[in-house]
Design an enzyme around this catalytic site. Structure first.
Site, PDB file in Angstrom:
ATOM      1  N   ASP A 131       0.826  -1.211   0.000  1.00 49.66           N
ATOM      2  CA  ASP A 131       0.000   0.000   0.000  1.00 49.66           C
ATOM      3  C   ASP A 131       0.860   1.262   0.000  1.00 49.66           C
ATOM      4  OD1 ASP A 131      -2.419  -1.242  -0.110  1.00 49.66           O
ATOM      5  OD2 ASP A 131      -2.970  -0.933   1.986  1.00 49.66           O
ATOM      6  N   ASP A 190       4.084  -9.050   9.465  1.00 49.44           N
ATOM      7  CA  ASP A 190       4.297  -7.639   9.184  1.00 49.44           C
ATOM      8  C   ASP A 190       5.673  -7.443   8.556  1.00 49.44           C
ATOM      9  OD1 ASP A 190       1.832  -6.951  10.075  1.00 49.44           O
ATOM     10  OD2 ASP A 190       2.480  -6.046  11.968  1.00 49.44           O
ATOM     11  N   ASP A 192       8.391  -6.084   9.298  1.00 47.79           N
ATOM     12  CA  ASP A 192       9.631  -6.201  10.069  1.00 47.79           C
ATOM     13  C   ASP A 192       9.801  -7.587  10.700  1.00 47.79           C
ATOM     14  OD1 ASP A 192       7.342  -5.327  11.610  1.00 47.79           O
ATOM     15  OD2 ASP A 192       8.665  -5.270  13.341  1.00 47.79           O
ATOM     16  N   ASP A 284      -7.150  -7.358  14.043  1.00 49.19           N
ATOM     17  CA  ASP A 284      -6.712  -8.684  14.479  1.00 49.19           C
ATOM     18  C   ASP A 284      -7.525  -9.177  15.676  1.00 49.19           C
ATOM     19  OD1 ASP A 284      -5.672  -6.703  16.115  1.00 49.19           O
ATOM     20  OD2 ASP A 284      -3.580  -7.157  15.681  1.00 49.19           O
TER      21      ASP A 284
END
Length: 529
Positions: A131, A190, A192, A284
């Site tokens: 995105d 994610d 990282d 989540d």
């Protein structure tokens, strides 16, 4: 005696001071004292609620460690092996989703780790959901995907026209593709996060052999926990969350909040629960609660660990904590009636979700810490008629603090500063909690947590443009923290001069912590344009 007539301004000030003092004496006994007493009783009640919750989890985690069977013994688990004749026919198709937004510093790490997962190539699909609004970064991510694709990895680079729904919108859109619908399980990392190659081989068998399990959640480990004091404080809080809260929820109720990353879902469970929703900033947790209320079980694996990065700048950490505090409160507002009237789970589980999971941990814990220790307790110093019992002001908080420290024994020597730091952050969390409960203007504010990766190692390789003084002060100076520092300093001085409980020792230390935060001297200071 000075003649104030010669100085009209001083005469006016003295008169105003006398009037204010008289007004204070008039309203203190009939109004201030009863209201403050009521606030003390409410805070003591909240303190007992938090204490009982922490004590309960402490007892349970001890029992779990001593007597509970390992997950491999509680659930059916058999390793997956490629057969010489059938090859990878017994392996399910797994989709790996990596949502990204301008992740220049870490995109290579997460994509590389996902592509190196030990799983048959024909049964693994990597989906990068980009995105990014920065075209340069978007081009870098796409080229990285093409590089791995040229090496035979089934990796798909997906973009959207808008960022509607933020992370939840990206994940939902990613599942609409035909190749995604053909998958049985989806794991989310994610940008990282860096899973070990054996992640899927350790997690997927639980889903294959136990049809009632919807989610397998791994524990987060932090590659930069030693970077600064801010990251050490975060490690202490998150280690308690994973080692105690998640473990207790998994062992006793087969329910806990999905952490948003580092977990693998059964796609059928996501579909049955209604899919991803973007109505809050904790998509989540939203999905986990809906799936849990449909009878699905969750499993937390403490020995399955995924490396990740903690926000090391105070600004990034504040934005993250706003999202993590506002979102659950807002979700509680929207789901409490749905949870209470749900007929697919037991009354005990509904009580656990509403009272323990949401009310105490997501609401009371934040508000009690700030309101009691940073507002009510200092105010009682100015109103000596109001008494706070020692068990509520000292003993229970000390026990709660010690129970919180079990997650990170190596940082026990930092425990006192952690308490002071948590009190500062409780201000932001309390504010965010009320914003979520009232669904105020910032209730759905989503700011992606900044990841630095190796940026600091390279900071001297290029010239950094100087920032203007106004921009620098705007980024660093936090007036609200400095305001609380002044308030606590005044209360501390008053207690030092007239008090009898020696609270000024705590107050002056808390003043120092609020002041450090107020001037932005927490975490890593990153030069930026």
């Amino acid at each position: 005696m000075a003649d104030f007539a010669q100085f009209p301004g001083l005469d006016y000030a003295a008169g105003a001071g006398r009037q204010a003092g008289l007004l204070w004496e008039i309203v203190r006994a009939p109004l201030i004292v009863p209201v403050l007493n009521l606030c003390v009783y409410i805070c003591l009640a909240m303190s007992i609620m938090v204490f009982i919750e922490r004590l309960y989890m402490g007892v349970v985690i001890v029992l779990v460690k001593l007597f509970w069977k390992k997950p491999e013994k509680r659930y059916k688990w058999e390793p997956l092996e490629e057969d010489v004749e059938s090859g990878s026919a017994d392996f399910p198709v797994v989709l790996v989703q990596i949502p990204m937004y301008n992740e220049k510093e870490v995109y290579k790490i997460s994509i590389g780790a996902a592509c190196n997962l030990s799983w048959p190539a024909d049964k693994l699909v990597i989906q990068v959901l980009d995105d990014s609004t920065d075209l340069y970064i978007k081009d870098l991510v796409e080229k990285e995907c093409l590089r791995w694709a040229s090496n035979g990895v089934n990796i798909r680079y997906q973009i959207r026209e808008t960022r509607g729904g933020y992370k939840a919108g990206a994940l939902k859109e990613g599942l609409k593709h035909d190749y995604a619908k053909a998958c049985e399980y989806v794991v989310i990392f994610d940008a990282d996060f860096r899973p070990e190659p054996d992640f899927l081989r350790r997690a997927v068998p639980f889903l294959i052999h136990n049809s009632d399990i919807a989610l397998v959640q791994a524990r987060w480990r932090f590659v930069n926990s030693n970077e600064c004091l801010l990251t050490r404080m975060q490690e202490m809080s998150l280690d308690y969350h994973f080692k105690v809260e998640q473990e207790v929820g998994s062992s006793t109720h087969a329910f806990f909040g999905f952490n948003g990353t580092g977990g693998i879902w059964r796609l059928a469970a996501i579909e049955e629960a209604g899919g991803w929703k973007d109505r809050t900033t904790v998509e989540d947790m939203d999905l986990a609660v809906r799936a849990g209320l449909r009878g699905w079980k969750f499993l937390y694996l403490g020995d399955l660990q995924v490396k990740s990065e903690l926000p090391s700048t105070f600004k990034a950490f504040r934005f993250q904590q706003h999202r993590w505090s506002c979102g659950p409160a807002n979700l509680f507002r929207k789901m409490v009636f749905y949870i209470a009237t749900n007929k697919k789970v037991s009354l005990y589980k509904k009580f656990y979700v509403i009272y323990s999971f949401f009310f105490v941990r997501k609401l009371i814990a934040h508000m009690f810490t700030f309101i009691f220790y940073c507002v009510i307790l200092p105010l009682t110093i100015l109103v000596p008629e109001v008494d706070v019992p020692k068990w509520g002001a000292i003993y229970i908080p000390c026990i709660i603090t010690i129970l919180n420290s079990v997650g990170t024994p190596r940082s026990f020597h930092l425990l006192f500063f952690w308490v002071l730091f948590e009190n500062v952050m409780s201000f932001h969390r309390t504010k965010a909690t009320f914003i979520g409960l009232l669904e105020a203007k910032r209730a759905n504010e989503w700011v992606v947590t900044e990841k630095l990766g190796d940026a600091l190692k390279n900071k001297n390789k290029a010239a950094v443009p100087k920032k203007s003084l106004s921009k620098l002060l705007g980024d660093r100076i936090l007036p609200q923290e400095l305001g609380f520092a002044l308030f606590l300093f005044f209360c501390g001085c008053y207690d030092f001069l007239y008090g009898k409980n020696n609270y000024f020792i705590y107050l002056f230390l808390q003043v120092i912590t609020f002041t450090i935060a107020g001037f932005g001297y927490m975490g890593t200071i990153v030069p930026s344009s």
